[in-house]
Design an enzyme around this catalytic site. Structure first.
Site, short mmCIF file in Angstrom:
data_model
loop_
_atom_site.label_atom_id
_atom_site.label_comp_id
_atom_site.label_asym_id
_atom_site.label_seq_id
_atom_site.Cartn_x
_atom_site.Cartn_y
_atom_site.Cartn_z
N SER A 96 -12.28 4.18 6.69
CA SER A 96 -12.65 4.24 8.11
C SER A 96 -13.47 5.49 8.39
O SER A 96 -13.09 6.59 8.00
CB SER A 96 -11.40 4.24 8.99
N ASP A 130 0.81 -1.21 0.00
CA ASP A 130 0.00 0.00 0.00
C ASP A 130 0.85 1.27 0.00
O ASP A 130 1.85 1.36 0.72
CB ASP A 130 -0.91 -0.01 1.24
#
Length: 286
Positions: free
Chosen positions: A213, A84
């Site tokens: 999130s 990532d």
């Protein structure tokens, strides 16, 4: 090992209108929480290894830990290990040699042409090895893995940029900026759904939502309907783990056995992962 190329995993999700949860792991405990939750939900998942974890723990130890825990816990659901937010071509190549199944070069801070040039080079290697490749166009605000983008510098990806970038790099899935941010939201996010739909129709490939999130559940469901097939989750996982550890020590202040507190953190984080898997619609898709 039940590993699957990111290209295959994300395409399957996109074709069948659900999203893959890309859950960031930082150590043994968080890897374990993600794996056990996925097994319980019978869901394919991505385990993301990002820059903060690599800086602290090292790429090879984290990669080896995934192998060990899959074997130890007899995990059978499809797993994809994703690099990532790499900002170095060399690091992407290292991940390719360490059997990652998905690579992300994040050139969003670079001039547009440089982002295209390096991302395309990563994509070519990924294609040759049968891996998935992700690129990013537009800056996503907030802080993740020691990389900070001021909110004033964040920008919504244009359709023209997304199409140009997608066609010239050949990425398998494309991260765009549509109103999410890394880290903890100061106000409730409002995703730019019209722009998301326009980008999906133009590029005709899976879209990645970073900063997953804290996004309200109804907005997540709508984003999946409109073409998001990979959703990154990190902050809520860490919050869940730490909340579990704190709750255990508050109830058992004299217990200094780390495994006891860690197991409480794992159980708490697992509940977050399972909720996200159901929300994304990937439960039962293993």
């Amino acid at each position: 090992m039940p590993y699957m190329s990111g290209k295959t995993m994300i395409k399957e999700a996109w074709d069948n209108s659900y999203a893959i949860g890309a859950f960031t792991a930082h150590n043994l405990e968080t890897i374990k929480a993600v794996l056990l939750a996925a097994q319980e939900e019978q869901s394919p998942i991505m385990i993301q290894i990002g820059q903060k974890a690599i800086n602290e723990m090292g790429m090879k130890p984290l990669r080896d830990a995934v192998d060990s825990l899959i074997q130890h816990h007899e995990i059978t659901v499809p797993i994809c290990i994703h690099l990532d937010h790499s900002r170095k071509f060399e690091q992407c190549m290292e991940a390719a040699t360490r059997d990652f199944q998905s690579l992300m070069f994040d050139g969003s801070a670079l001039p547009f042409e440089d982002n295209i040039r390096i991302t395309k080079a990563v994509v070519e290697v990924a294609n040759a090895l049968g891996l998935g490749a992700e690129g990013e166009i537009g800056k996503i605000g907030g802080t993740e893995d020691d990389i900070t983008v001021d909110e004033k510098d964040a920008m919504v990806t244009t359709v023209e940029e997304a199409l140009d970038f997608s066609e010239r790099t050949g990425v398998d899935y494309l991260a765009v900026s549509i109103g999410t941010a890394h880290g903890v939201y100061k106000t409730t996010p409002e995703l730019k759904f019209d722009r998301l739909s326009e980008i999906k129709e133009a590029v005709k490939k899976p879209i990645v939502l970073h900063g997953g999130s804290g996004v309200p559940d109804d907005q997540v469901v709508e984003a999946v309907k409109r073409g998001v097939a990979k959703i990154n989750v990190d902050t809520e996982l860490r919050q869940g783990f730490i909340a579990g550890v704190k709750a255990y020590w508050e109830a058992n202040p004299e217990d200094v056995i780390l495994a006891d507190a860690n197991n409480s953190g794992i159980a708490s984080m697992m509940e977050v992962v399972k909720h996200k898997i159901r929300l994304f619609g990937s439960n039962g898709k293993a």
